[in-house]
Enzyme design. Structure first.
Site, short mmCIF file in Angstrom:
data_model
loop_
_atom_site.label_atom_id
_atom_site.label_comp_id
_atom_site.label_asym_id
_atom_site.label_seq_id
_atom_site.Cartn_x
_atom_site.Cartn_y
_atom_site.Cartn_z
N CYS A 34 -12.45 4.15 4.74
CA CYS A 34 -12.78 3.16 5.77
C CYS A 34 -12.88 3.90 7.10
CB CYS A 34 -11.68 2.11 5.89
SG CYS A 34 -11.31 1.30 4.32
N ARG A 94 -10.59 -11.01 -12.70
CA ARG A 94 -9.42 -11.90 -12.75
C ARG A 94 -9.87 -13.35 -12.97
NH1 ARG A 94 -5.79 -11.34 -7.63
NH2 ARG A 94 -7.62 -12.27 -6.73
#
Ligand code: SF4
Length: 382
Positions: A132, A119
């Site tokens: 996670c 980006r």
């Protein structure tokens, strides 16, 4: 503030009282014994009727998983415990609001190859895992984290590394996920080695919440891998001082000793850390253990996390309290990550209260952290 830290081992719930220190210290054991179902929480904590209902309704939206370590840090009798709020489903996550976004930062829109967001011109975000140890209820990447069908394959990661190697304007790579430390040491070593060999990269960062949710993962062997590729900039994610226990402090010390540069990205969360005293205590504790408070992040407009959001003025009030009461090294930037990929903007309390012209230039009146006023003559630059 006492320098004696609590230990999750000493606080382990009755369900784990037969577990000895060597098992508790094993990240494999912690991972294999994660709490996932309502039944798993028997002898751990009392769920309110509302929490029980939210638990049942949320499993197909965003899975529940907690390491015994993180569960031990919860106050079993307090439904509003800041650790519990981050890890246990809340009815608020079942309510959709029209302004919420599935991908609030438009990370998927800025992907030149699958699994890599490019980006900003000089930076790239590389997703290496969607798993996670604990699924944080405030996660901004709920759209893919905890979903086993969207995990990054080895081939996909290789294509991302090839893209980085072929794009010389990228100077800084952030390895993220999910949590990259869910990968094995060998896989991490391989990825870090390949990135380190790319001449135009100045910075390799790694975003991980393992020091908080599974500090046992920071083994001597992992530290050796990180040391081999140093310096690795590690962004971790402590949100509350109760998370920085003895086990977490040991993990931070290992990372510092391995030559890692540590920074903390705290997300501002209602009921968890939306007051200045809590943030002050957290930041002092982080500094003591070699981790610099780096960002206070305004909670994103992600789907199902609006109940965590605070008004912008809460963050500004916290910043106002920190400045002057703790050295600059303990004052993070308060940032909003603009929706749609606009990038981060920093918000600061207003310190200028008046400006008036004089024959030498504008006289600017500032206020300091104690509300006292001071005049400063500005120059016009000519
Ligand atoms: S560790 Fe990070 S990526 Fe994983 S669930 Fe928590 S906030 Fe999301």
């Amino acid at each position: 503030m006492s320098s004696v830290l609590h230990s999750s081992f000493d606080l382990r719930p009755p369900r784990f009282e037969q577990v000895g220190q060597p098992q508790w210290a094993s990240w494999h054991w912690q991972h294999q014994n994660r709490l996932r179902t309502i039944d798993d929480f028997r002898d751990v904590l009392e769920l309110t009727a509302q929490q029980r209902q939210a638990f049942e309704a949320s499993t197909d939206r965003f899975r529940v998983a907690l390491t015994p370590h993180y569960a031990a840090l919860m106050d079993p009798d307090d439904p509003g415990c800041p650790i519990r709020l981050q890890a246990m489903p809340n009815p608020g996550e079942l309510t959709d609001h029209p302004f919420e976004r599935t991908d609030p930062l438009a990370e998927e829109e800025h992907m030149p190859v699958p699994g890599l967001t490019h980006r900003y011109p000089d930076r790239a975000l590389l997703y290496v895992s969607h798993h996670c140890p604990v699924y944080c209820r405030h996660c901004t990447r709920k759209r893919k984290v905890s979903n086993p069908t969207t995990a990054a394959s080895k081939a996909q990661i290789q294509r991302s590394i090839d893209y980085i190697a072929d794009t010389p304007q990228i100077r800084d790579v952030i390895i993220s996920g999910g949590d990259p430390l869910t990968l094995s040491d060998e896989r991490l070593d391989d990825i870090l080695g390949k990135l380190r060999r790319i001449e135009h990269l100045d910075v390799i960062r790694l975003g991980t919440r393992n020091p908080v949710t599974l500090p046992q993962r920071i083994t001597a062997e992992l530290a050796e891998v990180l040391k081999r590729h140093r310096p690795i900039y590690i962004n971790t994610h402590f949100n509350h001082p109760a998370e920085l226990c003895e086990e977490a402090a040991t993990a931070l010390r290992r990372l510092v000793d391995a030559g890692c540069v540590l920074g903390n990205q705290m997300v501002l969360l209602r009921g968890v850390n939306d007051d200045a005293d809590t943030v002050m205590k957290l930041n002092r504790r982080l500094l003591r253990h070699g981790c610099r408070p780096y960002y206070i992040l305004q909670c994103d407009m992600a789907r199902g996390i609006t109940h965590f959001r605070t008004p912008l003025k809460t963050g500004l009030e916290i910043m106002d309290h920190l400045r002057g009461r703790i050295g600059g090294v303990g004052v993070p930037d308060f940032v909003v990550d603009l929706p749609g990929g606009g990038g981060k903007v920093e918000l600061l309390p207003e310190y200028i209260i008046d400006r008036r012209p004089s024959e030498h230039g504008d006289v600017v009146t500032f206020r300091n952290f104690q509300g006292e006023q001071f005049e400063f003559v500005d120059v016009d630059g000519s």
